[in-house]
Design an enzyme around this catalytic site. Sequence first.
Site, PDB file in Angstrom:
ATOM      1  N   ASN A   9       1.402  -1.023  -0.206  1.00 40.61           N
ATOM      2  CA  ASN A   9      -0.089   0.311  -0.011  1.00 40.61           C
ATOM      3  C   ASN A   9       0.765   1.673   0.113  1.00 40.61           C
ATOM      4  OD1 ASN A   9      -1.940   1.873   0.280  1.00 40.61           O
ATOM      5  ND2 ASN A   9      -2.108   1.111   2.971  1.00 40.61           N
ATOM      6  N   TRP A  10       0.780   2.070  -1.453  1.00 44.85           N
ATOM      7  CA  TRP A  10       1.540   3.114  -1.533  1.00 44.85           C
ATOM      8  C   TRP A  10       1.914   4.437  -0.253  1.00 44.85           C
ATOM      9  CZ3 TRP A  10       3.633   2.482  -7.105  1.00 44.85           C
ATOM     10  CH2 TRP A  10       4.892   1.367  -7.120  1.00 44.85           C
ATOM     11  N   LYS A  11      -0.019   4.565  -0.037  1.00 48.47           N
ATOM     12  CA  LYS A  11      -0.666   5.715   0.825  1.00 48.47           C
ATOM     13  C   LYS A  11      -0.554   6.155  -0.726  1.00 48.47           C
ATOM     14  CE  LYS A  11       0.125   3.543   4.762  1.00 48.47           C
ATOM     15  NZ  LYS A  11       0.340   4.363   6.429  1.00 48.47           N
ATOM     16  N   HIS A  94      -9.542   1.673   4.617  1.00 43.66           N
ATOM     17  CA  HIS A  94      -8.594   2.121   5.442  1.00 43.66           C
ATOM     18  C   HIS A  94      -8.538   3.349   6.854  1.00 43.66           C
ATOM     19  CE1 HIS A  94      -3.709   3.353   5.967  1.00 43.66           C
ATOM     20  NE2 HIS A  94      -3.013   1.873   5.227  1.00 43.66           N
ATOM     21  N   GLU A  96      -6.729   5.008   7.794  1.00 39.47           N
ATOM     22  CA  GLU A  96      -6.220   7.136   7.787  1.00 39.47           C
ATOM     23  C   GLU A  96      -7.248   7.447   6.384  1.00 39.47           C
ATOM     24  OE1 GLU A  96      -2.546   6.028   5.379  1.00 39.47           O
ATOM     25  OE2 GLU A  96      -1.452   5.165   7.131  1.00 39.47           O
ATOM     26  N   GLU A 166      -5.528  -4.652  10.968  1.00 38.90           N
ATOM     27  CA  GLU A 166      -4.588  -3.387  10.914  1.00 38.90           C
ATOM     28  C   GLU A 166      -4.995  -3.050  11.599  1.00 38.90           C
ATOM     29  OE1 GLU A 166      -2.396  -2.199   6.776  1.00 38.90           O
ATOM     30  OE2 GLU A 166      -4.528  -1.227   7.102  1.00 38.90           O
ATOM     31  N   GLY A 172       2.595   1.908  10.398  1.00 37.47           N
ATOM     32  CA  GLY A 172       3.347   3.264  10.739  1.00 37.47           C
ATOM     33  C   GLY A 172       3.851   3.266  11.666  1.00 37.47           C
ATOM     34  N   SER A 212       3.059  -2.365   9.973  1.00 35.15           N
ATOM     35  CA  SER A 212       5.072  -2.517  10.662  1.00 35.15           C
ATOM     36  C   SER A 212       5.371  -4.019   9.756  1.00 35.15           C
ATOM     37  CB  SER A 212       5.168  -2.141  11.291  1.00 35.15           C
ATOM     38  OG  SER A 212       4.781  -0.837  11.776  1.00 35.15           O
ATOM     39  N   GLY A 233       2.751  -0.929   4.533  1.00 34.04           N
ATOM     40  CA  GLY A 233       2.392   0.207   3.355  1.00 34.04           C
ATOM     41  C   GLY A 233       4.735   0.914   2.840  1.00 34.04           C
ATOM     42  N   GLY A 234       5.482   1.045   4.303  1.00 40.08           N
ATOM     43  CA  GLY A 234       6.387   1.560   4.146  1.00 40.08           C
ATOM     44  C   GLY A 234       7.809   0.735   3.474  1.00 40.08           C
TER      45      GLY A 234
HETATM   46  C1  PEP Z   1      -0.374   0.464   5.761  1.00 40.71           C
HETATM   47  O1  PEP Z   1      -0.612   1.250   5.124  1.00 40.71           O
HETATM   48  O2  PEP Z   1      -1.570   0.005   5.714  1.00 40.71           O
HETATM   49  C2  PEP Z   1       0.292  -0.003   6.505  1.00 40.71           C
HETATM   50  C3  PEP Z   1       0.157  -1.238   7.476  1.00 40.71           C
HETATM   51  O3  PEP Z   1       1.253   0.284   6.633  1.00 40.71           O
HETATM   52  P1  PEP Z   1       2.833   0.422   7.856  1.00 40.71           P
HETATM   53  O4  PEP Z   1       3.078  -0.821   6.965  1.00 40.71           O
HETATM   54  O5  PEP Z   1       3.756   1.310   7.560  1.00 40.71           O
HETATM   55  O6  PEP Z   1       2.941   0.326   9.438  1.00 40.71           O
END
Ligand code: PEP
Length: 250
Positions: A9-11, A94, A96, A166, A172, A212, A233-234
Amino acid sequence: MRTPIIAGNWKMNKNPQETQEFLEAIKGKLPESGVEAVIGAPAIDLNALTWFSKDEPLKTAAENCYFEDAGAFTGETSPKALSDMGIDYVIIGHSERRQYFGETDEDINKKAHAILKNNMLPMICCGETLEQREAGDAESWVTGQIENAVKGISAEDLAKSVIAYEPIWAIGTGKTATADQAQEMVHVIREKVASLYDADTADKVRILYGGSVKPANVKELMSKEDIDGGLVGGASMDPESFLALANFNK
Ligand code: PEP
Protein backbone atom coordinates in the site's frame (compact mmCIF):
# COMPACT_ATOMS: atom_id res chain seq x y z
CA MET A 1 -5.92 -23.92 0.54
CA ARG A 2 -5.67 -20.13 0.75
CA THR A 3 -3.00 -18.54 -1.47
CA PRO A 4 -1.00 -16.02 0.59
CA ILE A 5 -1.05 -12.37 -0.44
CA ILE A 6 1.66 -9.79 -0.02
CA ALA A 7 0.00 -6.48 -0.81
CA GLY A 8 1.83 -3.19 -0.86
CA ASN A 9 0.00 0.00 0.00
CA TRP A 10 2.00 2.93 -1.29
CA LYS A 11 -0.44 5.45 0.19
CA MET A 12 0.08 8.92 -1.36
CA ASN A 13 3.62 8.21 -2.51
CA LYS A 14 5.32 7.77 -5.90
CA ASN A 15 4.61 9.56 -9.16
CA PRO A 16 4.32 7.72 -12.50
CA GLN A 17 8.07 8.04 -13.17
CA GLU A 18 8.96 6.59 -9.75
CA THR A 19 6.40 3.85 -10.34
CA GLN A 20 8.10 2.96 -13.62
CA GLU A 21 11.48 2.79 -11.88
CA PHE A 22 10.07 0.53 -9.17
CA LEU A 23 8.51 -1.79 -11.75
CA GLU A 24 11.73 -2.02 -13.74
CA ALA A 25 13.56 -3.00 -10.54
CA ILE A 26 11.16 -5.87 -9.72
CA LYS A 27 10.73 -7.16 -13.29
CA GLY A 28 11.27 -10.92 -13.54
CA LYS A 29 11.79 -11.30 -9.78
CA LEU A 30 8.30 -11.86 -8.42
CA PRO A 31 7.20 -15.37 -7.43
CA GLU A 32 5.48 -17.14 -10.33
CA SER A 33 3.23 -19.13 -8.01
CA GLY A 34 2.44 -19.81 -4.38
CA VAL A 35 2.12 -16.14 -3.42
CA GLU A 36 0.00 -13.38 -4.87
CA ALA A 37 2.01 -10.16 -5.02
CA VAL A 38 -0.15 -7.04 -5.16
CA ILE A 39 0.67 -3.35 -5.29
CA GLY A 40 -1.87 -0.78 -4.15
CA ALA A 41 -0.98 2.58 -5.62
CA PRO A 42 -2.35 6.08 -6.08
CA ALA A 43 -4.82 6.37 -8.98
CA ILE A 44 -2.31 8.29 -11.14
CA ASP A 45 0.10 5.31 -11.03
CA LEU A 46 -2.37 2.55 -11.82
CA ASN A 47 -1.99 2.71 -15.59
CA ALA A 48 1.69 1.78 -15.33
CA LEU A 49 0.85 -1.06 -12.92
CA THR A 50 -1.81 -2.59 -15.16
CA TRP A 51 0.52 -2.54 -18.20
CA PHE A 52 3.27 -4.20 -16.17
CA SER A 53 0.90 -6.83 -14.77
CA LYS A 54 0.01 -8.06 -18.26
CA ASP A 55 3.44 -9.76 -18.45
CA GLU A 56 4.43 -10.15 -14.80
CA PRO A 57 2.88 -12.02 -11.85
CA LEU A 58 1.69 -8.85 -10.14
CA LYS A 59 -1.88 -7.99 -9.18
CA THR A 60 -3.03 -4.44 -8.85
CA ALA A 61 -5.02 -2.56 -6.27
CA ALA A 62 -6.54 0.89 -6.12
CA GLU A 63 -6.39 2.51 -2.69
CA ASN A 64 -9.96 3.78 -2.82
CA CYS A 65 -12.93 4.25 -5.11
CA TYR A 66 -16.40 5.72 -5.01
CA PHE A 67 -19.53 3.58 -4.82
CA GLU A 68 -21.23 4.97 -7.94
CA ASP A 69 -20.01 3.97 -11.39
CA ALA A 70 -20.25 7.47 -12.94
CA GLY A 71 -21.76 10.88 -12.45
CA ALA A 72 -21.26 14.31 -10.95
CA PHE A 73 -18.82 13.32 -8.18
CA THR A 74 -15.88 15.62 -8.74
CA GLY A 75 -12.56 14.18 -7.68
CA GLU A 76 -13.78 10.63 -7.09
CA THR A 77 -12.63 7.46 -8.86
CA SER A 78 -15.15 5.21 -10.57
CA PRO A 79 -15.05 1.51 -9.69
CA LYS A 80 -16.25 0.75 -13.22
CA ALA A 81 -13.32 2.70 -14.71
CA LEU A 82 -10.89 0.85 -12.42
CA SER A 83 -12.37 -2.45 -13.51
CA ASP A 84 -12.27 -1.46 -17.18
CA MET A 85 -8.55 -0.71 -16.89
CA GLY A 86 -7.89 -4.15 -15.37
CA ILE A 87 -7.51 -3.44 -11.65
CA ASP A 88 -7.89 -6.55 -9.46
CA TYR A 89 -8.49 -5.20 -5.94
CA VAL A 90 -9.60 -2.05 -4.18
CA ILE A 91 -8.45 -1.33 -0.64
CA ILE A 92 -11.37 0.07 1.35
CA GLY A 93 -11.79 1.25 4.89
CA HIS A 94 -8.11 1.91 5.54
CA SER A 95 -7.81 3.62 8.91
CA GLU A 96 -6.32 6.71 7.23
CA ARG A 97 -9.46 7.05 5.09
CA ARG A 98 -11.66 6.55 8.12
CA GLN A 99 -9.67 9.02 10.22
CA TYR A 100 -8.85 11.81 7.74
CA PHE A 101 -11.68 11.52 5.22
CA GLY A 102 -14.58 10.52 7.45
CA GLU A 103 -15.22 7.20 5.72
CA THR A 104 -17.93 5.31 7.60
CA ASP A 105 -18.80 1.63 7.84
CA GLU A 106 -21.81 2.40 5.63
CA ASP A 107 -19.61 3.95 2.92
CA ILE A 108 -17.29 0.95 3.11
CA ASN A 109 -20.21 -1.44 2.70
CA LYS A 110 -21.48 0.49 -0.34
CA LYS A 111 -17.99 0.51 -1.84
CA ALA A 112 -17.61 -3.25 -1.26
CA HIS A 113 -20.83 -3.86 -3.20
CA ALA A 114 -19.73 -1.54 -6.02
CA ILE A 115 -16.32 -3.23 -6.27
CA LEU A 116 -17.81 -6.73 -6.43
CA LYS A 117 -20.46 -5.64 -8.93
CA ASN A 118 -17.60 -4.45 -11.14
CA ASN A 119 -15.80 -7.80 -10.94
CA MET A 120 -12.98 -6.66 -8.68
CA LEU A 121 -12.36 -7.76 -5.10
CA PRO A 122 -12.41 -5.57 -1.99
CA MET A 123 -9.61 -5.61 0.57
CA ILE A 124 -11.63 -4.58 3.59
CA CYS A 125 -9.53 -3.01 6.34
CA CYS A 126 -10.41 -3.03 10.01
CA GLY A 127 -8.55 -2.34 13.23
CA GLU A 128 -8.70 -0.84 16.67
CA THR A 129 -6.98 2.11 18.32
CA LEU A 130 -4.60 1.65 21.24
CA GLU A 131 -7.24 3.06 23.62
CA GLN A 132 -9.77 0.49 22.42
CA ARG A 133 -7.27 -2.32 22.87
CA GLU A 134 -6.33 -1.16 26.36
CA ALA A 135 -9.99 -0.88 27.31
CA GLY A 136 -10.57 -4.48 26.18
CA ASP A 137 -12.85 -3.37 23.34
CA ALA A 138 -10.70 -4.41 20.39
CA GLU A 139 -12.54 -7.62 19.49
CA SER A 140 -16.03 -6.16 19.61
CA TRP A 141 -14.90 -3.09 17.65
CA VAL A 142 -13.16 -5.04 14.90
CA THR A 143 -15.89 -7.68 14.53
CA GLY A 144 -18.44 -4.85 14.42
CA GLN A 145 -16.52 -3.17 11.60
CA ILE A 146 -16.52 -6.45 9.66
CA GLU A 147 -20.20 -7.14 10.27
CA ASN A 148 -21.09 -3.68 8.93
CA ALA A 149 -18.72 -3.88 5.97
CA VAL A 150 -20.06 -7.19 4.65
CA LYS A 151 -23.81 -6.53 4.98
CA GLY A 152 -25.66 -7.94 1.97
CA ILE A 153 -22.55 -9.52 0.44
CA SER A 154 -23.10 -13.14 -0.64
CA ALA A 155 -21.05 -15.98 0.83
CA GLU A 156 -19.63 -16.66 -2.62
CA ASP A 157 -18.40 -13.08 -2.98
CA LEU A 158 -17.03 -12.85 0.54
CA ALA A 159 -15.10 -16.09 0.11
CA LYS A 160 -13.16 -14.44 -2.77
CA SER A 161 -12.66 -11.16 -0.93
CA VAL A 162 -9.85 -10.12 1.38
CA ILE A 163 -9.96 -8.72 4.90
CA ALA A 164 -7.00 -6.86 6.37
CA TYR A 165 -6.64 -6.56 10.12
CA GLU A 166 -4.57 -3.46 10.80
CA PRO A 167 -4.35 -2.33 14.41
CA ILE A 168 -4.11 1.44 14.11
CA TRP A 169 -1.39 1.61 16.77
CA ALA A 170 0.86 -0.52 14.57
CA ILE A 171 0.46 1.35 11.26
CA GLY A 172 3.50 3.37 10.26
CA THR A 173 4.71 3.40 13.86
CA GLY A 174 7.33 0.67 13.64
CA LYS A 175 5.34 -1.13 16.36
CA THR A 176 4.22 -4.51 15.08
CA ALA A 177 1.57 -6.50 16.87
CA THR A 178 3.29 -9.66 18.01
CA ALA A 179 2.63 -12.59 15.71
CA ASP A 180 0.49 -14.08 18.50
CA GLN A 181 -1.56 -10.89 18.91
CA ALA A 182 -2.09 -10.71 15.16
CA GLN A 183 -3.05 -14.40 14.94
CA GLU A 184 -5.45 -14.02 17.86
CA MET A 185 -7.42 -11.19 16.22
CA VAL A 186 -7.30 -12.69 12.74
CA HIS A 187 -8.76 -15.87 14.23
CA VAL A 188 -11.51 -13.87 15.92
CA ILE A 189 -12.34 -12.28 12.55
CA ARG A 190 -12.47 -15.70 10.89
CA GLU A 191 -14.83 -16.94 13.61
CA LYS A 192 -16.99 -13.88 13.05
CA VAL A 193 -17.19 -14.68 9.34
CA ALA A 194 -18.16 -18.26 10.27
CA SER A 195 -20.94 -16.97 12.50
CA LEU A 196 -22.21 -14.48 9.89
CA TYR A 197 -21.90 -16.97 7.00
CA ASP A 198 -20.63 -20.52 7.44
CA ALA A 199 -17.46 -22.54 8.09
CA ASP A 200 -16.68 -22.92 4.39
CA THR A 201 -16.74 -19.16 3.73
CA ALA A 202 -14.62 -18.53 6.83
CA ASP A 203 -12.15 -21.12 5.63
CA LYS A 204 -11.85 -19.52 2.19
CA VAL A 205 -11.70 -15.78 2.94
CA ARG A 206 -8.15 -14.49 3.09
CA ILE A 207 -7.30 -12.39 6.11
CA LEU A 208 -4.14 -10.31 6.11
CA TYR A 209 -2.29 -8.61 8.92
CA GLY A 210 -1.04 -5.05 8.42
CA GLY A 211 1.04 -2.82 10.66
CA SER A 212 4.80 -2.40 10.26
CA VAL A 213 5.25 -5.67 8.38
CA LYS A 214 8.79 -5.87 7.01
CA PRO A 215 11.19 -8.51 5.69
CA ALA A 216 12.47 -9.12 9.23
CA ASN A 217 9.10 -10.11 10.69
CA VAL A 218 7.13 -11.45 7.72
CA LYS A 219 8.14 -15.10 8.15
CA GLU A 220 6.99 -15.27 11.74
CA LEU A 221 3.67 -13.58 10.96
CA MET A 222 3.13 -15.89 7.98
CA SER A 223 3.81 -18.96 10.09
CA LYS A 224 0.56 -18.35 11.98
CA GLU A 225 -2.37 -20.52 11.03
CA ASP A 226 -4.95 -17.86 10.25
CA ILE A 227 -2.72 -15.13 8.79
CA ASP A 228 -2.86 -15.29 5.00
CA GLY A 229 -0.56 -12.42 4.18
CA GLY A 230 0.39 -8.85 4.82
CA LEU A 231 -0.87 -5.42 3.84
CA VAL A 232 2.34 -3.45 3.86
CA GLY A 233 2.87 0.30 3.77
CA GLY A 234 6.41 1.59 4.35
CA ALA A 235 8.25 -1.62 3.52
CA SER A 236 6.48 -2.01 0.15
CA MET A 237 7.95 1.13 -1.39
CA ASP A 238 11.51 -0.05 -1.87
CA PRO A 239 11.81 -2.68 -4.62
CA GLU A 240 14.29 -4.89 -2.72
CA SER A 241 12.16 -4.85 0.39
CA PHE A 242 8.97 -5.62 -1.56
CA LEU A 243 10.72 -8.50 -3.33
CA ALA A 244 11.97 -9.87 -0.01
CA LEU A 245 8.40 -9.77 1.32
CA ALA A 246 6.89 -11.35 -1.78
CA ASN A 247 9.51 -14.11 -1.68
CA PHE A 248 9.11 -14.69 2.07
CA ASN A 249 8.70 -18.43 1.66
CA LYS A 250 11.89 -19.02 -0.34
C1 PEP B 1 -0.64 0.34 5.80
O1 PEP B 1 -0.45 1.35 5.15
O2 PEP B 1 -1.69 -0.28 5.62
C2 PEP B 1 0.38 -0.11 6.74
C3 PEP B 1 0.17 -1.20 7.43
O3 PEP B 1 1.50 0.67 6.85
P1 PEP B 1 2.92 0.23 7.53
O4 PEP B 1 3.26 -1.11 6.94
O5 PEP B 1 3.86 1.30 7.11
O6 PEP B 1 2.68 0.15 8.98
